[in-house]
Design a protein around this motif. Sequence first.
Motif, PDB file in Angstrom:
ATOM      1  N   GLN A 140       0.952  -1.274   0.040  1.00 45.29           N
ATOM      2  CA  GLN A 140      -0.015   0.218   0.037  1.00 45.29           C
ATOM      3  C   GLN A 140       0.844   1.269  -0.004  1.00 45.29           C
ATOM      4  O   GLN A 140       0.271   2.296  -0.323  1.00 45.29           O
ATOM      5  CB  GLN A 140      -0.993   0.010   1.169  1.00 45.29           C
ATOM      6  N   ARG A 141       2.049   1.185   0.413  1.00 48.87           N
ATOM      7  CA  ARG A 141       2.931   2.402   0.273  1.00 48.87           C
ATOM      8  C   ARG A 141       3.647   2.446  -0.988  1.00 48.87           C
ATOM      9  O   ARG A 141       4.239   3.203  -1.244  1.00 48.87           O
ATOM     10  CB  ARG A 141       4.174   2.407   1.235  1.00 48.87           C
ATOM     11  N   LYS A 143       4.145   3.557  -4.815  1.00 49.63           N
ATOM     12  CA  LYS A 143       3.861   4.594  -5.673  1.00 49.63           C
ATOM     13  C   LYS A 143       3.965   4.363  -7.247  1.00 49.63           C
ATOM     14  O   LYS A 143       3.169   4.804  -7.950  1.00 49.63           O
ATOM     15  CB  LYS A 143       4.689   6.142  -5.479  1.00 49.63           C
ATOM     16  N   GLU A 151      -2.602   5.205  -8.995  1.00 48.47           N
ATOM     17  CA  GLU A 151      -3.487   6.129  -8.670  1.00 48.47           C
ATOM     18  C   GLU A 151      -4.341   5.692  -7.358  1.00 48.47           C
ATOM     19  O   GLU A 151      -4.430   4.605  -7.018  1.00 48.47           O
ATOM     20  CB  GLU A 151      -4.481   6.456  -9.808  1.00 48.47           C
ATOM     21  N   ARG A 152      -4.674   6.826  -6.596  1.00 51.11           N
ATOM     22  CA  ARG A 152      -5.715   6.554  -5.363  1.00 51.11           C
ATOM     23  C   ARG A 152      -6.923   5.573  -5.619  1.00 51.11           C
ATOM     24  O   ARG A 152      -7.212   4.726  -4.918  1.00 51.11           O
ATOM     25  CB  ARG A 152      -5.973   7.715  -4.557  1.00 51.11           C
ATOM     26  N   SER A 153      -7.652   5.911  -6.589  1.00 53.32           N
ATOM     27  CA  SER A 153      -8.723   5.257  -7.104  1.00 53.32           C
ATOM     28  C   SER A 153      -8.555   3.832  -7.337  1.00 53.32           C
ATOM     29  O   SER A 153      -9.262   2.833  -6.956  1.00 53.32           O
ATOM     30  CB  SER A 153      -9.474   5.695  -8.216  1.00 53.32           C
ATOM     31  N   GLU A 154      -7.136   3.432  -7.996  1.00 59.74           N
ATOM     32  CA  GLU A 154      -6.934   2.072  -8.165  1.00 59.74           C
ATOM     33  C   GLU A 154      -6.418   1.263  -7.004  1.00 59.74           C
ATOM     34  O   GLU A 154      -6.901   0.110  -6.891  1.00 59.74           O
ATOM     35  CB  GLU A 154      -5.801   2.260  -9.004  1.00 59.74           C
ATOM     36  N   ARG A 155      -6.012   2.158  -6.045  1.00 58.49           N
ATOM     37  CA  ARG A 155      -5.850   1.305  -4.912  1.00 58.49           C
ATOM     38  C   ARG A 155      -7.161   0.973  -3.934  1.00 58.49           C
ATOM     39  O   ARG A 155      -7.095  -0.406  -3.486  1.00 58.49           O
ATOM     40  CB  ARG A 155      -4.683   1.975  -3.971  1.00 58.49           C
ATOM     41  N   ILE A 156      -8.048   2.013  -4.050  1.00 61.70           N
ATOM     42  CA  ILE A 156      -9.160   1.708  -3.498  1.00 61.70           C
ATOM     43  C   ILE A 156      -9.914   0.454  -4.043  1.00 61.70           C
ATOM     44  O   ILE A 156     -10.505  -0.524  -3.178  1.00 61.70           O
ATOM     45  CB  ILE A 156     -10.196   2.855  -3.312  1.00 61.70           C
TER      46      ILE A 156
END
Length: 436
Positions: A140-141, A143, A151-156
């Motif tokens: 999760q860290r 980049k 991207e943030r949406s991809e991780r969610i």
Amino acid sequence: MGRITEDLIRRNAEHNDCIIFSLEELSLHQQEIERLEHIDKWCRDLKILYLQNNLIGKIENVSKLKKLEYLNLALNNIEKIENLEGCEGLTKLDLTVNFIGELSSIKTLQHNIHLKELFLMGNPCADFDGYRQFVVATLQRLKWLDGKEIERSERIQALQNFPVIEQQIREQEKAYCLRRAKDKEEALKNLREEDKNEAEERSYEGQSPFSVESKDHVQALEVQEGECNQKKFKDSEDDFEFWNKPSLFTPESRLETLRHIEKQRKDQEKLRLDFSLKDDEKHNQFILDLAVYRYMDTSLINVDVQPTYVRVTVKGKPFQLVLPAEVKPDSSSAKRSQTTGHLVICMPKVDGIITGWRPTSKSGKSTVDSRREPTNQRSKQIEKLEVDPSKRSIPDVANIVQEKKHRLQRVRAEPKIIPSEENPDFEDNPEVPPLI
């Protein structure tokens, strides 16, 4: 195969005056290294380490590199991510084009809290369904993954679908491990067959020694030349078959390719030059014709003729031949052919009949007279050096010695002059020598 040695590290540490304990950047790419070793003991301050394009099969012996920030292990034989927990400062890891099929092993990178960039493209795990989502949700860290920003949406989204994706990854890992086990078994079987064939070839070569001392030497040369040509043709066929044979992309196939190239290199080094040794009875000599390379510089050839053998060094590689009979090294000669470039060495035999031409004197003097003539000349020269005793121009050494002895006796007989102590003006100075 290459190994990591202290000398290798020093040679690649020229920018640090060959000092390795304070080295911060080290490049050991394309060295055919099979094992990662010693670096964590010798180079504790490393920040950047390049090990791409080698044959490293396991990540090990780097856990003590606390300051390491960038590790490049692309184009190696790594199948699992491990032993990187101790690299606390690691920010970038490149594992491009390896053989990582156990994707779940990336969980060990969760301990590397500063890791921001990871490359896994070209690995078998990169072809798994849900590969990117699994990596993004696990680390999760992170980049950047394979050069693409996360991207943030991809991780969610990856976190929401993680249970399903994890199950898919585990099933694909299991299937891959079964295929790898079969590939390893097949590769091991082929390796045993190759070793057996090489052992048979070595034993065959050892049973056919070649001797030039036999009188059937020309026939033996022809037989050997035919065998050599047959072997070259067979090797070229084997080489063509090897490079055109379809193979799987596995660590074993990479090692097999390297072994094949290494074998070709060694065969090229062992390649013997064609030669012929001729017994020239007309001129009572041996003639060695050595087929050196046509366009080779003569300065790369060194010839050494001895009474019982001849040695020729071509580009630092020796060619030595025992001669059937003793020869005269001082009378031997070596020449290069201007058309073929062959080296031709002529070596006269010791028991040869040497016919020489001696000029006869035209004065018709006898041998005794000719011998007496230099004696008479020497006697005349000696007479010229004698001096008439009545016309001496140098002093008589004998008389000089006698006069010297007589003078010494006379001096010793004379009494020493002792100054009178009654003289009030007398001063006895010890530094002044006594008067004679």
